[in-house]
Structure formats: C-alpha cells, structure tokens
Write a protein that holds these residues in place. Structure first.
Motif, mmCIF file in Angstrom:
data_model
loop_
_atom_site.group_PDB
_atom_site.id
_atom_site.type_symbol
_atom_site.label_atom_id
_atom_site.label_comp_id
_atom_site.label_asym_id
_atom_site.label_seq_id
_atom_site.Cartn_x
_atom_site.Cartn_y
_atom_site.Cartn_z
ATOM 1 N N LYS A 197 0.822 -1.219 0.000
ATOM 2 C CA LYS A 197 0.000 0.000 0.000
ATOM 3 C C LYS A 197 0.853 1.264 0.000
ATOM 4 C CE LYS A 197 -4.242 -1.719 2.171
ATOM 5 N NZ LYS A 197 -5.115 -1.682 3.383
ATOM 6 N N ALA A 198 2.081 1.164 0.512
ATOM 7 C CA ALA A 198 2.956 2.336 0.585
ATOM 8 C C ALA A 198 3.646 2.630 -0.752
ATOM 9 C CB ALA A 198 4.014 2.131 1.668
ATOM 10 N N ILE A 199 3.576 1.698 -1.697
ATOM 11 C CA ILE A 199 4.224 1.881 -2.995
ATOM 12 C C ILE A 199 3.387 2.823 -3.850
ATOM 13 C CG2 ILE A 199 4.994 0.717 -5.101
ATOM 14 C CD1 ILE A 199 5.450 -1.795 -3.440
ATOM 15 N N SER A 200 4.034 3.800 -4.481
ATOM 16 C CA SER A 200 3.306 4.831 -5.236
ATOM 17 C C SER A 200 3.029 4.425 -6.680
ATOM 18 C CB SER A 200 4.104 6.148 -5.226
ATOM 19 O OG SER A 200 4.249 6.645 -3.912
ATOM 20 N N SER A 201 4.029 3.917 -7.380
ATOM 21 C CA SER A 201 3.854 3.647 -8.811
ATOM 22 C C SER A 201 3.140 2.322 -9.038
ATOM 23 C CB SER A 201 5.206 3.632 -9.529
ATOM 24 O OG SER A 201 5.899 2.426 -9.284
ATOM 25 N N ASN A 202 2.274 2.309 -10.039
ATOM 26 C CA ASN A 202 1.543 1.089 -10.370
ATOM 27 C C ASN A 202 2.483 -0.033 -10.791
ATOM 28 O OD1 ASN A 202 -0.948 2.304 -9.874
ATOM 29 N ND2 ASN A 202 -1.156 3.025 -11.973
ATOM 30 N N GLU A 203 3.512 0.310 -11.544
ATOM 31 C CA GLU A 203 4.441 -0.708 -12.032
ATOM 32 C C GLU A 203 5.138 -1.426 -10.882
ATOM 33 O OE1 GLU A 203 8.375 -1.092 -14.967
ATOM 34 O OE2 GLU A 203 7.409 0.854 -14.655
ATOM 35 N N SER A 204 5.627 -0.669 -9.907
ATOM 36 C CA SER A 204 6.309 -1.270 -8.762
ATOM 37 C C SER A 204 5.339 -2.043 -7.885
ATOM 38 C CB SER A 204 7.006 -0.184 -7.936
ATOM 39 O OG SER A 204 8.018 0.451 -8.686
ATOM 40 N N ARG A 205 4.124 -1.519 -7.727
ATOM 41 C CA ARG A 205 3.125 -2.219 -6.919
ATOM 42 C C ARG A 205 2.752 -3.553 -7.566
ATOM 43 N NH1 ARG A 205 -0.930 0.986 -7.471
ATOM 44 N NH2 ARG A 205 0.062 2.614 -6.232
ATOM 45 N N ASP A 206 2.622 -3.548 -8.883
ATOM 46 C CA ASP A 206 2.295 -4.783 -9.597
ATOM 47 C C ASP A 206 3.417 -5.809 -9.470
ATOM 48 O OD1 ASP A 206 -0.003 -3.509 -10.316
ATOM 49 O OD2 ASP A 206 0.533 -3.230 -12.429
ATOM 50 N N GLU A 207 4.655 -5.330 -9.524
ATOM 51 C CA GLU A 207 5.802 -6.232 -9.366
ATOM 52 C C GLU A 207 5.773 -6.893 -7.996
ATOM 53 O OE1 GLU A 207 10.723 -6.049 -9.197
ATOM 54 O OE2 GLU A 207 9.573 -4.280 -9.822
ATOM 55 N N ALA A 208 5.478 -6.111 -6.967
ATOM 56 C CA ALA A 208 5.428 -6.654 -5.605
ATOM 57 C C ALA A 208 4.287 -7.668 -5.461
ATOM 58 C CB ALA A 208 5.260 -5.515 -4.603
ATOM 59 N N LEU A 209 3.124 -7.355 -6.035
ATOM 60 C CA LEU A 209 1.989 -8.287 -5.969
ATOM 61 C C LEU A 209 2.334 -9.622 -6.629
ATOM 62 C CD1 LEU A 209 -1.158 -6.096 -6.738
ATOM 63 C CD2 LEU A 209 -0.822 -7.539 -4.728
ATOM 64 N N ARG A 210 2.949 -9.546 -7.807
ATOM 65 C CA ARG A 210 3.332 -10.779 -8.501
ATOM 66 C C ARG A 210 4.315 -11.580 -7.662
ATOM 67 N NH1 ARG A 210 6.955 -9.362 -12.920
ATOM 68 N NH2 ARG A 210 8.432 -9.636 -11.224
ATOM 69 N N ASP A 211 5.281 -10.895 -7.049
ATOM 70 C CA ASP A 211 6.274 -11.583 -6.218
ATOM 71 C C ASP A 211 5.613 -12.309 -5.047
ATOM 72 O OD1 ASP A 211 8.258 -10.640 -7.866
ATOM 73 O OD2 ASP A 211 8.927 -9.047 -6.507
ATOM 74 N N VAL A 212 4.603 -11.680 -4.445
ATOM 75 C CA VAL A 212 3.911 -12.292 -3.307
ATOM 76 C C VAL A 212 3.277 -13.614 -3.717
ATOM 77 C CG1 VAL A 212 1.914 -12.065 -1.777
ATOM 78 C CG2 VAL A 212 3.506 -10.148 -2.048
ATOM 79 N N PHE A 213 2.529 -13.603 -4.808
ATOM 80 C CA PHE A 213 1.809 -14.819 -5.193
ATOM 81 C C PHE A 213 2.744 -15.884 -5.769
ATOM 82 C CE2 PHE A 213 -1.678 -11.892 -4.696
ATOM 83 C CZ PHE A 213 -2.611 -12.702 -4.053
ATOM 84 N N GLU A 214 3.835 -15.460 -6.388
ATOM 85 C CA GLU A 214 4.819 -16.445 -6.841
ATOM 86 C C GLU A 214 5.461 -17.150 -5.648
ATOM 87 O OE1 GLU A 214 7.496 -14.311 -9.422
ATOM 88 O OE2 GLU A 214 6.485 -15.096 -11.214
#
Length: 280
Positions: free
Chosen positions: A115-132
């Motif tokens: 939630k603290a991440i501002s850019s959509n690209e970085s937030r999406d990268e983090a989300l993908r990493d979580v589920f992987e």
C-alpha cells in the motif's frame, strides 16, 4: 569504516532483538535496543545527508530492519529523496519479507508495504512476487494466510501489464485451489482469459498462452487444455510466433531504414533497392 555496512549490521541486531523481545527477557531490559536504535538513527541521518543515491546507501539497512521492526523501516523509507527510489526499496522490502519460510510470512505486513508503494508498475511487481512465493510452497500456507491474501487477490485484475497479470493470476489460482472460495476462483479464471487476450503482440500472446497452460496443467487440466488449444489456433494465424522471430524482423526493418537514410539524401537508391525494401 563502511557506513552502509555498519548500518546494515546495526539494523540486523535491532531487528533480531525486536523479534526476540516477546520470547526472551534481558536483564538490561530494553537498554540494548535503545542503544542500537540510537546508533542506527545516527548512521541513517549521516548517510541521507552525505549521499545522493539513497537507494544504494539505505536500501540494505531498511530491508534488514524490516524483518524485525517494519514500522521503523517504513519511517526510514520516507527519508529517501525520490519516489522512484522509495518504491524500489519497498519492492526490496517485500522481497526480504518473502524470504522467510512460508509459514512465518505475515501477509498483513506485505499488504502494508504494498500500500505504501506509489507507482503502479512497482506495486504490480510486488503483488506478482507475493503470489509467486506462495505458489512455491502452497502446502504450508496456513488458513489465516489464505484469508489475509484475499484482499491482495482482489487487486490482481487491476494490474496494468497483462503478461505479469496472467502470471500473478495463475499463481493465485494455485494458492486458492481446493481451499479458497469457488466463486473467487471462477472469477479469477474469467479475468485470466480476458487479460491473456489483452496481450498486444501476437507472439507474446501465444507464448503467454503456452506458459499459462503449462502452469494450469498442474491443478486445472481442463482449463489448461482449453487455453493450449486456443494458443495453437492463434499460432496458426500469425506470422511471428516467438520473441526471437519478432526481434529478427525488427532488426531487419531497422537495418533497411538505416540503409535508405544513407542512400536517399544522395539519390543513390536504385529501383531494385526500393523493390527489395518494399518486399521486406
């Protein structure tokens, strides 16, 4: 000495002390934590004032600290001098938290960082990493973790880049398989089909389809077969079916452009050159 390395060592000590504080009582009370915390604060202030690249200077310190004192680590993230660097460190923090054994990962901490991440690209990268990460060890995912993952799962359809979204959705389907709400899995499967068809380049769509089918075959064989058949049909309709073929084609086009940029100003092009360029 090496101030960033000293900072990382202090952060590691403080994180470990905080992690153990609920299990072990020290005769000195919290004196060690206060002393180490004060020294760490001094190092962070020195580095932030003397270094332009805050990501290199403070990133390692923040990641180490996040393992035992996430709130303080996030406070230090706010010191970083650009949004891009703050987001890069936050993605690294998610990675650090995910390096724990799956049973020890606290999903609420991951959600706080994302939630603290501002850019959509970085937030999406983090989300993908979580589920992987949870895909890697689904057997050890607890019921509480599964429940806490549901809000993050709800964000997957809103990811921007379609190929990364497909990967995250497949991982989420694997984590939820046989345990999560059936309606949610059905919805994610529907979104997966939609986002796969949103992949712009034909070769990328085909390649992504093969990857989806390969991963789904482990737990949803019927859906995997359906997507594989669709990918095969797409492959027969397009001329460029791989990244390598597309790269070669683009390279040829660029070469023709460069050649004619030298010929045309001097009127050196021939009819044969024009025909060859038009053919390609």
């Amino acid at each position: 000495g090496d101030l960033p390395s000293r900072g990382e060592a202090l952060a590691c000590i403080l994180a470990t002390a905080r992690s153990l504080s609920s299990k072990v009582r020290y005769s000195s009370g919290d004196a060690i934590e206060r002393q180490v915390g004060s020294e760490l604060e001094s190092v962070v202030l020195q580095l932030s004032g003397a270094t332009a690249d805050h990501y290199l200077a403070l990133g390692g310190i923040i990641c180490e600290l996040s393992l035992g004192d996430l709130a303080r680590a996030l406070d230090y993230v706010r010191i970083l001098n650009t949004e891009q660097r703050r987001d890069a460190v936050l993605v690294d923090v998610v990675g650090a938290l995910l390096r724990r054994p799956v049973a020890q990962i606290v999903v609420s901490e991951l959600e706080t960082v994302i939630k603290a991440i501002s850019s959509n690209e970085s937030r999406d990268e983090a989300l993908r990493d979580v589920f992987e990460r949870f895909w890697d060890d689904t057997e050890n995912v607890t019921d509480k973790q599964l429940s806490d993952l549901l809000p993050l799962t709800a964000n997957l359809p809103n990811m921007e880049e379609s190929v990364a979204t497909c990967r995250a959705l497949v991982c989420a389907l694997r984590v939820l398989h046989g345990r999560g709400p059936a309606t949610l899995s059905a919805h994610l499967m529907e979104v997966l089909h939609i986002r796969w068809r949103c992949v712009d380049a034909g070769w990328a769509r085909v390649d992504t389809g093969y990857r989806i089918a390969r991963d789904l075959a482990l737990f949803r064989s019927t859906d995997a077969t359906s997507i594989l058949s669709e990918a095969e049909a797409m492959k027969g309709e397009i001329s460029l079916t791989s990244h390598q073929a597309a790269s070669i084609y683009i390279g040829c086009v660029q070469l023709v452009i460069r050649a004619f940029s030298g010929l045309l100003p001097r009127n050196l092009e021939s009819v044969g050159d024009c025909c060859a360029g038009g053919t390609h």
